[in-house]
Motif scaffolding. Structure first.
Motif, PDB file in Angstrom:
ATOM      1  N   THR A 120       0.833  -1.204   0.000  1.00  0.00           N
ATOM      2  CA  THR A 120       0.000   0.000   0.000  1.00  0.00           C
ATOM      3  C   THR A 120       0.867   1.253   0.000  1.00  0.00           C
ATOM      4  OG1 THR A 120      -1.856  -1.094   1.114  1.00  0.00           O
ATOM      5  CG2 THR A 120      -1.739   1.309   1.271  1.00  0.00           C
ATOM      6  N   LEU A 121       1.789   1.329   0.947  1.00  0.00           N
ATOM      7  CA  LEU A 121       2.606   2.529   1.123  1.00  0.00           C
ATOM      8  C   LEU A 121       4.085   2.166   1.097  1.00  0.00           C
ATOM      9  CD1 LEU A 121       2.770   5.585   1.823  1.00  0.00           C
ATOM     10  CD2 LEU A 121       2.669   4.914   4.242  1.00  0.00           C
ATOM     11  N   PHE A 122       4.815   2.788   0.186  1.00  0.00           N
ATOM     12  CA  PHE A 122       6.261   2.641   0.096  1.00  0.00           C
ATOM     13  C   PHE A 122       6.912   3.979   0.454  1.00  0.00           C
ATOM     14  CE2 PHE A 122       4.998  -0.269  -3.570  1.00  0.00           C
ATOM     15  CZ  PHE A 122       5.089  -1.433  -2.804  1.00  0.00           C
ATOM     16  N   ARG A 123       8.223   3.960   0.615  1.00  0.00           N
ATOM     17  CA  ARG A 123       8.917   5.230   0.812  1.00  0.00           C
ATOM     18  C   ARG A 123       8.739   6.091  -0.431  1.00  0.00           C
ATOM     19  NH1 ARG A 123      15.210   5.890   2.571  1.00  0.00           N
ATOM     20  NH2 ARG A 123      14.389   5.113   4.554  1.00  0.00           N
ATOM     21  N   SER A 124       8.094   7.230  -0.262  1.00  0.00           N
ATOM     22  CA  SER A 124       7.842   8.215  -1.333  1.00  0.00           C
ATOM     23  C   SER A 124       7.021   7.670  -2.490  1.00  0.00           C
ATOM     24  CB  SER A 124       9.174   8.779  -1.866  1.00  0.00           C
ATOM     25  OG  SER A 124       9.882   9.427  -0.834  1.00  0.00           O
ATOM     26  N   GLY A 147       6.261  -3.607   1.897  1.00  0.00           N
ATOM     27  CA  GLY A 147       6.463  -4.902   1.273  1.00  0.00           C
ATOM     28  C   GLY A 147       7.679  -4.965   0.374  1.00  0.00           C
ATOM     29  N   HIS A 148       8.180  -3.825  -0.042  1.00  0.00           N
ATOM     30  CA  HIS A 148       9.392  -3.738  -0.864  1.00  0.00           C
ATOM     31  C   HIS A 148      10.131  -2.468  -0.485  1.00  0.00           C
ATOM     32  CE1 HIS A 148       7.852  -6.846  -3.693  1.00  0.00           C
ATOM     33  NE2 HIS A 148       6.685  -6.273  -3.429  1.00  0.00           N
ATOM     34  N   GLY A 149      11.445  -2.520  -0.550  1.00  0.00           N
ATOM     35  CA  GLY A 149      12.231  -1.311  -0.352  1.00  0.00           C
ATOM     36  C   GLY A 149      12.457  -0.953   1.101  1.00  0.00           C
ATOM     37  N   PRO A 150      13.038   0.245   1.329  1.00  0.00           N
ATOM     38  CA  PRO A 150      13.450   0.648   2.672  1.00  0.00           C
ATOM     39  C   PRO A 150      12.291   1.103   3.550  1.00  0.00           C
ATOM     40  CG  PRO A 150      13.921   2.402   1.122  1.00  0.00           C
ATOM     41  CD  PRO A 150      13.434   1.237   0.305  1.00  0.00           C
ATOM     42  N   ALA A 151      12.542   1.084   4.844  1.00  0.00           N
ATOM     43  CA  ALA A 151      11.555   1.545   5.819  1.00  0.00           C
ATOM     44  C   ALA A 151      11.465   3.063   5.822  1.00  0.00           C
ATOM     45  CB  ALA A 151      11.917   1.023   7.207  1.00  0.00           C
ATOM     46  N   SER A 152      10.429   3.553   6.469  1.00  0.00           N
ATOM     47  CA  SER A 152      10.213   4.996   6.566  1.00  0.00           C
ATOM     48  C   SER A 152       9.445   5.276   7.852  1.00  0.00           C
ATOM     49  CB  SER A 152       9.441   5.493   5.331  1.00  0.00           C
ATOM     50  OG  SER A 152       9.336   6.908   5.334  1.00  0.00           O
TER      51      SER A 152
END
Length: 205
Positions: A148-152, A186-191
């Motif tokens: 749903t929500l990724f970094r940026s 679910g993918h990529g870096p935390a925020s």
């Protein structure tokens, strides 16, 4: 609270092992692969795996579900609106990855429901848009956001059941949570929620 991440599969899905240190009960969130690595972490830390929790049902997030369930007996949890995705290999895209996974959750959840994992309380937040039954899991100061929500950024909406207007509603609902809440996608870096409110172009100021 115990938390460890395993990055699995060609699509680099973030699988999270979440545990209550006191009771030694744990869950794995979105086991898209790496069954042996996940179970090694579980066993090394003396945990009992109670749940396999799916933020949604796409192929890259469910690849190791059946194997982990077979080896541990853990119950599969998903949002009730995700049944149409999990149970159909066309809808969950496993047919595109050279296989066919069609599963049913042992327990379907609803928005606002709380799942107890030892002493941890997992709050279920329905966040449709990437899929109909996409959900996030809030635990203490952490939010497991799936796709749903990724970094940026946000999850894509051009696959089965995707809806751009709904995912915009979902991420803006998440933006109302505490700014200090850590976001584990679910993918990529935390925020954090606060960082996303400042930098994510899909969140309305």
């Amino acid at each position: 609270m115990f938390l460890e991440k395993v990055v699995a599969g060609v699509y680099g899905v973030n699988c999270y092992i979440l545990g209550d240190i006191e009771t030694k009960k744990c869950a794995v969130i979105d086991p898209g692969g790496a069954c042996d690595e996940i179970l090694h972490i579980v066993n090394k830390n003396g945990f009992n795996l109670e749940y396999i929790i799916l933020t949604h049902g796409h192929a890259d997030h469910i690849g190791a579900v059946e194997e982990i369930k077979e080896k541990t007996g853990a119950n599969v949890l998903a949002h009730k609106e995700e049944q149409i995705v999990l149970s159909n290999s066309q809808n969950n895209l496993t047919y595109m990855m050279g296989g066919s996974i069609e599963i049913e959750a042992d327990r379907y959840l609803s928005d606002g429901q709380t799942v107890e994992l030892g002493n941890l309380k997992l709050q279920i937040i329905h966040t449709p848009g990437h899929t109909p039954g996409g959900m996030c899991i809030k635990v203490n100061d952490s939010l497991f956001a799936g796709d749903t929500l990724f970094r940026s950024s946000i999850g894509r909406t051009d696959l089965f059941g995707g809806d751009y207007d709904k995912i915009i509603e979902s991420v803006n609902r998440l933006a109302k949570l505490d700014d200090n809440l850590k976001v584990f996608p679910g993918h990529g870096p935390a925020s954090t929620i606060g960082t996303e409110k400042l930098n994510n172009p899909y969140i309305k100021s």
